[in-house]
Design a protein around this motif. Structure first.
Motif, PDB file in Angstrom:
ATOM      1  N   GLY A   1       0.807  -1.205   0.000  1.00  0.00           N
ATOM      2  CA  GLY A   1       0.000   0.000   0.000  1.00  0.00           C
ATOM      3  C   GLY A   1       0.840   1.254   0.000  1.00  0.00           C
ATOM      4  N   THR A   2       0.199   2.353   0.443  1.00  0.00           N
ATOM      5  CA  THR A   2       0.813   3.664   0.228  1.00  0.00           C
ATOM      6  C   THR A   2       1.647   4.155   1.400  1.00  0.00           C
ATOM      7  N   GLN A   3       1.663   3.436   2.532  1.00  0.00           N
ATOM      8  CA  GLN A   3       2.390   3.962   3.687  1.00  0.00           C
ATOM      9  C   GLN A   3       3.502   3.030   4.150  1.00  0.00           C
ATOM     10  N   VAL A   4       3.900   2.121   3.267  1.00  0.00           N
ATOM     11  CA  VAL A   4       4.942   1.143   3.618  1.00  0.00           C
ATOM     12  C   VAL A   4       6.252   1.839   3.966  1.00  0.00           C
ATOM     13  N   LEU A   5       6.532   2.913   3.241  1.00  0.00           N
ATOM     14  CA  LEU A   5       7.744   3.702   3.458  1.00  0.00           C
ATOM     15  C   LEU A   5       7.965   3.994   4.936  1.00  0.00           C
ATOM     16  N   ARG A   6       6.888   4.377   5.631  1.00  0.00           N
ATOM     17  CA  ARG A   6       7.028   4.734   7.036  1.00  0.00           C
ATOM     18  C   ARG A   6       6.705   3.566   7.968  1.00  0.00           C
TER      19      ARG A   6
END
Lengths: 575, 575
Positions: free
Chosen positions: B257-262
């Motif tokens: 998804g879109t928040q894997v980075l954090r």
């Protein structure tokens, strides 16, 4: 951002091996003194006092000089062979005492006496050390390897594993050998091959744009940290043994440390592994990928398996940009409920900036005050103290402002009773030093029953209240040294003998029952009997009492599937 | 902190199933029209035009009304049996056309004609749908279950697994059935039991002080997010299908998804699992512990195993405090090297505050402009665009200042050519909406070859340059839709037929070769052929070409150890 302000102030350097007990020190001193006496006597006799004519006979003291270093360094093996060697000199003394006359007979008598003292000292030393080791549990019992192999690269590790497989020899992988549960030392059968990864210590690559580094298993953690720092990056795994533990060992045991709250345990920092299987095949899973959903996660299976499923030879680790500033603060709280409340506020206010949250009860800090009275104290004693660490991307003054806002509001609301924010790096270091001195102060105080447990953060206060009360009732006057990483729900919950009692005797008598009582309480609070140290040999036999039998059966099936001959670190983790 | 400012602006709701192709629509319309014609004809004939005397004969149209709903809903099975049923009416028509005279014979001729149209439409519909399914790969082929069981609790799941084991029936666990690789649908043998977790959808507990929640596998992700939000907490797993996918499926496939980075992938948010094994035993590993080193990490073995090792029935997930503000920014960059440079600056400057970093090439945004021209554009077109998301614990103005500092410096240094920071939640939403409209615009444009790949972030620019060039050379005029989560090294690298070409035909002819070319490039750049969607059935047969044989052999051993009968989601991930 200056490198000095970003330097991580803690933890302190690793404590050395536990300080020797008085009996061990006394027997060593007696052995060394009598050995020196025999040397001086031998030289004086042959050269000055009653020379036999040939000065060459003075060379007989030469063998006595060889064990000197070993005795000073507490080498068990040296003590053992000295206790045999000494009988040669004893025999010489007896022969001369019977055959000679006058001064020579007197000197022979002195020689006999010195020999007897040396023998007694060596024998007592060995006996006492073994007894202490038994009291500490199986992990620290004497051990003996068939061989120690030191491969230089992955291909050699694979070759060693294939050879061992062919000959049915079992293998004990070893990194920095700093583990606390006996996972990296062979048993005493003399049939196990120690596979030291010490020579595989290269940093293979650092990729700043991918924020990763690839290091070999034998690389000392601190060397890996320094290599990352040289590129302006942070390897956020930090523990007391970092100066000697290795990255391979950190992963094999899923090491924790002081920054798990923010960055996770060793497993959370690992993106890929290189592993040699029990068959001697090499799995190259060193991809520096943040997302990879192509099948089962073998990486996490090997991590934390303590060398029982394969030998980790290299790893790709996640890095972070160096924060602009790291600051610490110290807060006094009336009880653990207040500490948990402060943690919740800090997490909401500082977010991921909160990189450390340590608690200590006053008994822990009282030990430090007693044994290291010179250490500066940030605040007067309180029932509990909290050490907070913040890593900030903006800078020191921003971090300090956030801390002051957080702690000011907590003070106003009665969550904390007092607080101090470090003004500079030196004060930060001093706060960490205080926290890290607790295990050292415990060692000075004497032997104690150690636990490395975790429960949900929300249940820490109830766990400590119930367990402190039960132990104090069962062992009046017992000293409970509670400290640890509250942000991770992880306490080092240690039990020290009542003041004035014989610590070693207390341990011998009560350690098992105390363990049982603490572990039962851990289970009742939904916790784990090993939060960050692993199972190894030390906790293997109690594990089945506290772990789901379904999980243990699955583990046994996996062990059987990946190491059907049972050659990889046998007897560790699973029976 | 206001709840409106902290509301997460993206991603948009899940796109529905792919729109039917023109042929499918046309054959359905012909079938429905001719069926309606037959019904009207039958009624009119028997009741008005040429009654046979007994009005009861009008009841013969009754069977024709039954399939109407099925035909409208595209039910393959309905189309199949209608194409048989119709021959009864055809026969009636032939008999009457031969035996009757006048109007009745004419009506019989009309009946024959309608029957032939209906048969042709049904046959063509089925044939075309099967052809499209084959073009899309095995995942989307027709399937048929022995039974669908819908247990209400873990004990019932265990009972189902024990029953299936006794009878040798294989099991396909199913959550929201939103997977893209055919992992949660049965094959067409009619021998597999679909185990739906839909009824196990409770939130069992939320522990704010421990920052955890325990939910059942069938709980829809959005429902779990909302339950956390109601306590002022954040469940930081966010993906397009969140309105219908379930937590169990998210874990079984290790959703991204879109928040894997954090915050990491689904596995990084999971502290504990409850799993039913192939034997029908329940492993209760639901501890909410942040540290637990008591043996092999079974949790991570089940996560991402796509239901092939056990059935996840519940999980304990990590929560975060709600950030005080979430803001987004949009930046124009000349190329991917600049995007990577901007990522490095953003990571250093915003630290963990950077929760999203999406890139899109202009071809992606051109599709959106073509199909959704009304959507507001933050900036004029540029070769690449970046969407940055920041979650801030201090507040909106602090976040905006940080963004402005970061982007101002990047503009000055020539890293970016233009930038816009969202002024309010609506503008943030609009930016996310633009990003999330790319897959929808692609669906409007026609079929395309989709890839979900990852390479190290540092190698993304080289990968895209090399692969774009190779594909453009091999397929002149091809349209390369490159977008995705740059912060995770994860691109949705999609290939659309040249403008004006027949998309379906292009796919039939070139999809396999294009896949091969893209996957070879992924391998050459050290990447993964499935970053976040998994393997399922769709990629199972190409996996051995791109995954280490040592890893595959280890996976097969683990599968054999945990599911020796091979009953759990057979044929998925491994052959």
């Amino acid at each position: 951002m200056t490198s000095s302000s970003a330097a991580h102030p803690g933890p302190a350097a690793a404590p050395g091996p536990e300080a020797p007990s008085p009996v061990v020190r006394a027997t060593r001193n007696a052995a060394v003194a009598s050995l020196l006496g025999l040397i001086v006597l031998g030289l004086a006799w042959e050269l000055v006092l009653a020379p036999t004519g040939s000065g060459m006979l003075a060379l007989k003291v030469l063998p006595l000089t060889l064990p000197l270093a070993g005795l000073l360094k507490h080498r068990m093996y040296t003590y053992r062979w000295v206790s045999l060697l000494v009988w040669l000199y004893f025999t010489e003394g007896v022969v001369r005492a019977v055959g000679d006359r006058g001064l020579s007979a007197v000197l022979a008598g002195v020689e006999i006496a010195l020999c007897l003292v040396l023998f007694a000292a060596c024998a007592a030393h060995v006996r006492w050390r073994l007894r202490e080791a038994r009291a500490r549990g199986p992990a620290l019992q004497p051990h003996k390897a068939l061989a120690v192999v030191r491969p230089a690269d992955t291909a050699q590790v694979a070759e060693v594993l294939r050879l061992c497989r062919r000959h049915g020899a079992s293998i004990v992988p070893q990194g920095g050998n700093t583990g606390l549960v006996g996972g990296s030392t062979p048993d005493d059968s003399g049939t196990q091959v120690v596979l030291s990864l010490a020579r595989m210590n290269r940093v293979r690559a650092i990729d700043p744009a991918n924020l990763t580094m690839t290091v070999e298993a034998g690389c000392v953690l601190q060397a890996a940290q320094e290599a990352a720092q040289a590129q302006g990056l942070l390897l956020p795994l930090s523990l007391a043994a970092e100066g000697s533990c290795t990255v391979g060992g950190n992963l094999a045991t899923n090491a924790g440390g002081t920054q798990v709250l923010r960055y996770g345990s060793a497993r959370d920092l690992c993106l890929g592994l290189e592993v040699v299987t029990a068959d001697g095949e090499v799995w190259d899973g060193l991809a520096g990928l943040r997302k990879d959903n192509t099948g089962y996660d073998l990486r996490h299976l090997f991590i934390g398996s303590e060398g029982t499923l394969g030998v980790i030879t290299a790893a790709t680790l996640k890095l972070q940009p160096q924060p602009a500033a790291i600051t610490t603060a110290w807060a006094a709280v009336p009880d653990l409920d207040a500490a948990v409340a402060l943690l919740q506020r800090a997490q909401a206010r500082l977010g991921a900036g909160l990189t450390g949250f340590e608690v200590m009860n006053d008994a822990s800090l009282a030990l430090v005050r007693r044994h290291f009275p010179a250490l500066p104290k940030p605040l007067p004693p309180s029932p509990w103290a909290v050490l907070l660490e913040q890593s900030d991307t903006e800078g020191e003054s921003h971090a300090r402002t956030l801390f002051e806002d957080l702690l000011g509001a907590a003070l106003e609301d009665g969550v904390i009773s007092d607080a101090a924010v470090a003004e500079n790096l030196e004060q930060s270091r001093a706060m960490w030093h205080l926290r890290e001195s607790i295990p050292l102060a415990q060692a000075e105080e004497g032997p104690n029953v150690k636990h490395d447990i975790s429960v949900p953060v929300s249940r820490i206060p109830a766990f400590v209240a119930a367990t402190d009360a039960a132990l104090s009732a069962a062992y009046p006057g017992v000293c409970l040294i509670d400290f640890g990483h509250l942000g991770d729900g992880n306490l080092h919950y240690n039990v020290q003998a009542p003041a004035g009692a014989d610590g070693a005797a207390f341990l011998r008598e009560h350690e098992k029952a105390i363990n049982r009582q603490v572990y039962d309480a851990v289970r009742a609070h939904g916790g784990s009997i090993s939060a960050e140290h692993g199972i190894g040999l030390l906790k293997r036999d109690v594990l089945p009492d506290y772990k789901s039998p379904v999980a243990l059966a699955l583990m046994a099936r996996i062990k059987q599937a990946l190491d059907p001959q049972g050659l990889l670190n046998p007897g560790r983790v699973l029976r």
